[in-house]
Motif scaffolding. Structure first.
Motif, PDB file in Angstrom:
ATOM      1  N   ILE A 306      -3.232 -67.273 -60.099  1.00  0.00           N
ATOM      2  CA  ILE A 306      -3.789 -66.079 -60.717  1.00  0.00           C
ATOM      3  C   ILE A 306      -5.172 -66.448 -61.240  1.00  0.00           C
ATOM      4  N   VAL A 307      -6.207 -65.783 -60.724  1.00  0.00           N
ATOM      5  CA  VAL A 307      -7.583 -66.166 -61.028  1.00  0.00           C
ATOM      6  C   VAL A 307      -8.299 -65.002 -61.703  1.00  0.00           C
ATOM      7  N   SER A 308      -8.985 -65.301 -62.793  1.00  0.00           N
ATOM      8  CA  SER A 308      -9.724 -64.289 -63.545  1.00  0.00           C
ATOM      9  C   SER A 308     -11.216 -64.577 -63.471  1.00  0.00           C
ATOM     10  N   SER A 309     -12.013 -63.512 -63.596  1.00  0.00           N
ATOM     11  CA  SER A 309     -13.460 -63.688 -63.713  1.00  0.00           C
ATOM     12  C   SER A 309     -14.009 -62.534 -64.535  1.00  0.00           C
ATOM     13  N   GLY A 310     -15.238 -62.714 -65.022  1.00  0.00           N
ATOM     14  CA  GLY A 310     -15.848 -61.676 -65.837  1.00  0.00           C
ATOM     15  C   GLY A 310     -17.137 -62.138 -66.462  1.00  0.00           C
ATOM     16  N   PRO A 311     -17.779 -61.275 -67.244  1.00  0.00           N
ATOM     17  CA  PRO A 311     -19.068 -61.608 -67.851  1.00  0.00           C
ATOM     18  C   PRO A 311     -18.967 -62.641 -68.960  1.00  0.00           C
ATOM     19  N   ASP A 312     -17.737 -63.064 -69.302  1.00  0.00           N
ATOM     20  CA  ASP A 312     -17.571 -64.133 -70.282  1.00  0.00           C
ATOM     21  C   ASP A 312     -17.786 -65.504 -69.647  1.00  0.00           C
ATOM     22  N   SER A 313     -18.037 -65.539 -68.334  1.00  0.00           N
ATOM     23  CA  SER A 313     -18.233 -66.807 -67.636  1.00  0.00           C
ATOM     24  C   SER A 313     -19.330 -66.657 -66.598  1.00  0.00           C
ATOM     25  N   GLU A 314     -20.105 -67.715 -66.390  1.00  0.00           N
ATOM     26  CA  GLU A 314     -21.129 -67.724 -65.348  1.00  0.00           C
ATOM     27  C   GLU A 314     -20.571 -68.191 -64.005  1.00  0.00           C
ATOM     28  N   ASP A 419     -18.339 -56.323 -54.555  1.00  0.00           N
ATOM     29  CA  ASP A 419     -19.602 -55.773 -55.046  1.00  0.00           C
ATOM     30  C   ASP A 419     -20.087 -56.545 -56.256  1.00  0.00           C
ATOM     31  N   PHE A 420     -21.341 -56.300 -56.612  1.00  0.00           N
ATOM     32  CA  PHE A 420     -21.969 -56.985 -57.740  1.00  0.00           C
ATOM     33  C   PHE A 420     -21.172 -56.765 -59.024  1.00  0.00           C
ATOM     34  N   ARG A 421     -20.692 -55.528 -59.215  1.00  0.00           N
ATOM     35  CA  ARG A 421     -19.993 -55.203 -60.467  1.00  0.00           C
ATOM     36  C   ARG A 421     -18.751 -56.061 -60.634  1.00  0.00           C
ATOM     37  N   SER A 422     -17.948 -56.167 -59.600  1.00  0.00           N
ATOM     38  CA  SER A 422     -16.732 -56.972 -59.699  1.00  0.00           C
ATOM     39  C   SER A 422     -17.054 -58.460 -59.833  1.00  0.00           C
ATOM     40  N   PHE A 423     -18.131 -58.896 -59.194  1.00  0.00           N
ATOM     41  CA  PHE A 423     -18.478 -60.309 -59.252  1.00  0.00           C
ATOM     42  C   PHE A 423     -19.021 -60.727 -60.621  1.00  0.00           C
ATOM     43  N   LYS A 424     -19.785 -59.831 -61.295  1.00  0.00           N
ATOM     44  CA  LYS A 424     -20.519 -60.270 -62.481  1.00  0.00           C
ATOM     45  C   LYS A 424     -20.262 -59.458 -63.744  1.00  0.00           C
ATOM     46  N   LEU A 425     -19.969 -58.165 -63.618  1.00  0.00           N
ATOM     47  CA  LEU A 425     -19.941 -57.300 -64.796  1.00  0.00           C
ATOM     48  C   LEU A 425     -18.537 -56.939 -65.267  1.00  0.00           C
ATOM     49  N   ASN A 426     -17.603 -56.813 -64.344  1.00  0.00           N
ATOM     50  CA  ASN A 426     -16.250 -56.423 -64.717  1.00  0.00           C
ATOM     51  C   ASN A 426     -15.382 -57.638 -65.021  1.00  0.00           C
ATOM     52  N   PHE A 427     -14.402 -57.416 -65.883  1.00  0.00           N
ATOM     53  CA  PHE A 427     -13.330 -58.385 -66.065  1.00  0.00           C
ATOM     54  C   PHE A 427     -12.287 -58.094 -64.983  1.00  0.00           C
ATOM     55  N   GLU A 428     -12.033 -59.069 -64.111  1.00  0.00           N
ATOM     56  CA  GLU A 428     -11.164 -58.864 -62.957  1.00  0.00           C
ATOM     57  C   GLU A 428     -10.062 -59.923 -62.912  1.00  0.00           C
ATOM     58  N   VAL A 429      -9.038 -59.659 -62.087  1.00  0.00           N
ATOM     59  CA  VAL A 429      -7.973 -60.642 -61.872  1.00  0.00           C
ATOM     60  C   VAL A 429      -7.429 -60.471 -60.457  1.00  0.00           C
ATOM     61  N   ASN A 430      -7.287 -61.582 -59.742  1.00  0.00           N
ATOM     62  CA  ASN A 430      -6.745 -61.583 -58.379  1.00  0.00           C
ATOM     63  C   ASN A 430      -5.650 -62.624 -58.246  1.00  0.00           C
ATOM     64  N   ALA A 431      -4.711 -62.345 -57.369  1.00  0.00           N
ATOM     65  CA  ALA A 431      -3.717 -63.342 -56.962  1.00  0.00           C
ATOM     66  C   ALA A 431      -4.171 -63.927 -55.630  1.00  0.00           C
ATOM     67  N   PHE A 432      -4.345 -65.247 -55.577  1.00  0.00           N
ATOM     68  CA  PHE A 432      -4.647 -65.947 -54.331  1.00  0.00           C
ATOM     69  C   PHE A 432      -3.343 -66.585 -53.862  1.00  0.00           C
ATOM     70  N   ILE A 433      -2.886 -66.175 -52.679  1.00  0.00           N
ATOM     71  CA  ILE A 433      -1.530 -66.456 -52.223  1.00  0.00           C
ATOM     72  C   ILE A 433      -1.568 -67.435 -51.058  1.00  0.00           C
ATOM     73  N   TYR A 434      -0.823 -68.539 -51.190  1.00  0.00           N
ATOM     74  CA  TYR A 434      -0.753 -69.562 -50.154  1.00  0.00           C
ATOM     75  C   TYR A 434       0.635 -69.499 -49.514  1.00  0.00           C
ATOM     76  N   ASP A 435       0.845 -68.485 -48.719  1.00  0.00           N
ATOM     77  CA  ASP A 435       2.131 -68.256 -48.074  1.00  0.00           C
ATOM     78  C   ASP A 435       1.876 -67.478 -46.780  1.00  0.00           C
TER      79      ASP A 435
END
Length: 482
Positions: A306-314, A419-435
């Motif tokens: 489970i991977v998160s990203s957002g404007p709290d991190s570069e 998009d730029f918004r999801s990459f840099k401005l929004n707080f997002e979360v994705n599941a990366f699945i190895y199956d």
């Protein structure tokens, strides 16, 4: 020269000086810098009002407050997993390759995202089935229901979800809800009054004491997370609202992708929710409780992070994950996203893959929900066709899924668009699945979706009107700030 012209010239020059000073006061990438300069110069006064609400970067104090919410119970496990990965002890041989090990290492380093094993995944692509399942799971909750949605509407579906939460709160179950202040702007907080009278709590993320004035509305919590008793988790693209059931005539059928997870990946979703809750509230912060992080036996065979990203991190963790997946593809890349506005690094990665003979397929909607965003999307869709990718236009309602499948082996499902918004401005979360089993299931769904699409061709692009091409070009200029 007349006095009037002197005044006009003075205002013009002053506006340019103020625009340059305003934009360069805060560190941002070159594309966003030029886009904001364009807005401020072409729209005097109005541009500065837009910048006040949408352009100011999130305050350092608030970033620090979010970043200091530790991943409860995860820190030591991350250190141990880094060592296990080096010793080839972390991922099973049946579900791992050198590529998946590299992706896992990337997320352990950039996001401290643990690798979880033995997860059971149920895929939902229809809103009715997803929300029927969610409501049933809420009704079975014994200790807590933790819910975060970008959008919660106070319509029929919103009321059904709320009724289930109220019933559990009345039974003594801890019910905590986060809704994004911008995404749920049509929902009044009094919608949750009865829930709170029963002991539940609902909090807006980056809300404001003044509804009209919210200087942080550009930073949106776009995540969709539900955790029930620490044992069941939901993550994906569906928000809470009747349109997600296909009841909005404008959009028609709503095609999305969502996961129901049983297994240790739920604990990572729990950790993310707790961090977001503690960032959203001033009081009643959450601490570690054993009931939040129960010991869960293996429920299935899927490994995931489970991977998160957002404007709290570069770090732009999810974007880097996308690039890593694209760059490792040997046969095929399947992408679904309602907004396809890649920055240069992502665009280059996809272009290189397409020009290298890899089967690159991109699926986007046939209609906009945000006009400028959609016109920028169609511009980049044309660029992909020119590079040799196949671009499919979904023609059976509205496509909102955010999925990536590589070689039928590795997949990503979550909330982040291309998009730029999801990459840099929004707080997002994705599941990366190895199956491979889940990846192939998603690939089969994608291929079924193609039957409801038409192929974007060079001929279609050539026959677009001059006005349409202008709108696409202009929207592309604004893409870093859309």
């Amino acid at each position: 020269m007349s006095t009037f012209m002197w005044v006009v010239n003075a205002i013009f020059i002053l506006n340019i000086i103020l625009a340059v000073v305003t934009v360069f006061r805060e560190k941002r990438d070159i594309a966003a810098t030029w886009a904001w300069l364009l807005v401020l110069v072409l729209l005097p006064i109005i541009g500065f009002i837009i910048y006040l609400f949408f352009g100011k970067k999130i305050s350092r104090e608030k970033i620090f407050d979010i970043k200091t919410q530790e991943s409860i119970g995860m820190k030591e496990l991350v250190i141990a997993q880094k060592e296990m990965l080096l010793d080839d002890e972390l991922l099973s041989s049946k579900q791992s390759t050198e590529n998946t090990k590299e992706i896992a290492s990337l997320f352990l380093e950039s996001d401290e995202s643990i690798v979880t094993k033995g997860n059971k995944i149920d895929l939902f692509i229809d809103g009715n089935k997803k929300f029927d399942s969610l409501i049933h799971d809420i009704q079975q909750a014994q200790h807590h229901v933790h819910m975060l949605y970008y959008t919660i509407h106070q319509d029929d579906l919103g009321k059904r979800i709320l009724a289930a939460l109220e019933e559990r709160a009345a039974a003594g179950v801890e019910v905590l809800v986060i809704y994004d202040a911008m995404g749920s702007r049509s929902t009044k907080h009094r919608f949750f009054n009865h829930l709170e009278s029963l002991g539940g709590r609902a909090e807006p993320f980056f809300g404001s004491h003044w509804t009209i004035i919210n200087l942080r509305l550009n930073y949106r919590n776009h995540r969709k997370i539900v955790v029930i008793d620490g044992k069941i988790g939901y993550v994906g693209g569906f928000n809470v609202g009747d349109e997600y059931l296909g009841k909005d005539k404008k959009f028609g059928y709503w095609r999305d992708t969502h996961l129901r997870i049983q297994g240790n990946a739920v604990l990572a979703l729990q950790s993310r929710f707790i961090m977001d809750w503690n960032a959203a509230v001033d009081k009643h912060r959450l601490d570690y409780q054993e009931e939040y992080f129960p010991i869960i036996p293996n429920k299935g065979k899927s490994n995931m992070q489970i991977v998160s990203s957002g404007p709290d991190s570069e770090q732009q963790q999810i974007k880097k994950g996308y690039i890593k997946m694209i760059s490792m593809a040997k046969k095929s890349i399947y992408i679904q996203s309602p907004y396809f506005i890649p920055d240069d690094s992502v665009l280059d990665a996809i272009t290189i893959a397409a020009m290298s003979g890899i089967d690159v397929r991109i699926m986007i909607p046939n209609k906009p929900d945000h006009p400028f965003v959609y016109r920028a999307t169609t511009y980049y869709a044309g660029e992909m066709v020119a590079a040799g990718a196949k671009v499919y236009i979904y023609d059976n309602g509205f496509l909102h899924a955010k999925t990536v499948v590589i070689d039928g082996e590795v997949a990503s499902v979550g909330t982040a668009n291309f998009d730029f918004r999801s990459f840099k401005l929004n707080f997002e979360v994705n599941a990366f699945i190895y199956d491979p089993a889940i990846a192939q299931q998603l690939q089969k769904i994608y291929e079924d979706d193609i039957k409801k699409c038409y192929l974007l061709t060079e001929e279609i692009i050539e026959n677009q009107s001059s006005w349409m091409k202008f709108k696409q070009e202009f929207s592309r200029l604004l893409s870093p700030i859309l």
